[in-house]
Design a protein around this motif. Structure first.
Motif, short mmCIF file in Angstrom:
data_model
loop_
_atom_site.label_atom_id
_atom_site.label_comp_id
_atom_site.label_asym_id
_atom_site.label_seq_id
_atom_site.Cartn_x
_atom_site.Cartn_y
_atom_site.Cartn_z
N LEU A 1 0.81 -1.22 0.00
CA LEU A 1 0.00 0.00 0.00
C LEU A 1 0.84 1.27 0.00
CD1 LEU A 1 -2.64 -1.18 2.62
CD2 LEU A 1 -2.80 -1.28 0.12
N VAL A 2 2.09 1.15 0.44
CA VAL A 2 3.01 2.29 0.45
C VAL A 2 4.39 1.81 0.02
CG1 VAL A 2 1.82 3.55 2.31
CG2 VAL A 2 3.69 1.99 2.88
N THR A 3 5.22 2.77 -0.38
CA THR A 3 6.64 2.51 -0.58
C THR A 3 7.40 3.34 0.44
OG1 THR A 3 6.85 4.29 -2.20
CG2 THR A 3 6.42 2.07 -3.06
N VAL A 4 8.58 2.88 0.80
CA VAL A 4 9.41 3.59 1.77
C VAL A 4 10.79 3.78 1.18
CG1 VAL A 4 10.45 3.50 4.07
CG2 VAL A 4 8.12 2.67 3.74
N ALA A 5 11.24 5.02 1.14
CA ALA A 5 12.58 5.35 0.68
C ALA A 5 13.43 5.68 1.89
CB ALA A 5 12.53 6.53 -0.28
N ARG A 6 14.54 5.00 2.00
CA ARG A 6 15.44 5.23 3.11
C ARG A 6 16.72 5.88 2.59
NH1 ARG A 6 13.29 0.02 3.80
NH2 ARG A 6 12.19 -0.24 5.76
N PRO A 7 17.40 6.65 3.44
CA PRO A 7 18.70 7.18 3.02
C PRO A 7 19.63 6.02 2.65
CG PRO A 7 17.98 8.19 5.07
CD PRO A 7 17.03 7.07 4.77
N ALA A 8 20.28 6.12 1.50
CA ALA A 8 21.13 5.04 1.02
C ALA A 8 22.41 4.90 1.84
CB ALA A 8 21.47 5.27 -0.45
#
Length: 123
Positions: free
Chosen positions: A95-102
């Motif tokens: 339902l969502v995507t999550v972007a994390r600091p690489a």
């Protein structure tokens, strides 16, 4: 006073313990969602929003535009731990995507995070 009225305080609003919202869980399944992780609702999340529980529906609607975990917490007045569990469940469900600091160097400085928190507290 009826049973329903015992759970309502006009000044505080409805009383719902955070663990009831998360089914008693305090951590997301298999994920460590950082405060600065950015959440965006997927097309499937937009379609399913009307069928979600109130808190997840609010997250889905709020995250049409990218929001961090801490922003979601502040805007919806939910504890960060609750938001992490709900977002983790939504991530598991697509339902969502999550972007994390690489990389650690991509993360904002502690001073920037403090300024963001100060701004959110001022809301």
């Amino acid at each position: 006073m009826s049973y329903d009225e015992e759970w309502f305080d006009e000044e505080a609003g409805p009383v719902v313990r955070p663990y009831a919202v998360t089914g008693g869980r305090t951590r997301p399944t298999n994920r460590a969602l950082e405060l600065v992780a950015l959440v965006t609702t997927t097309p499937n999340g937009r379609l399913m929003a009307a069928t979600l529980e109130a808190e997840q529906r609010a997250i889905a609607l709020l995250c049409h535009r990218m929001q961090s975990i801490v922003e979601i917490s502040a805007r919806l007045d939910l504890p960060v731990g609750v938001v992490r569990v709900l977002v983790g469940d939504m991530l598991d469900g697509g339902l969502v995507t999550v972007a994390r600091p690489a990389r650690a160097s991509d993360r904002p400085s502690a001073a920037l995070i403090e300024r963001v928190l100060d701004g959110l507290q001022a809301l």
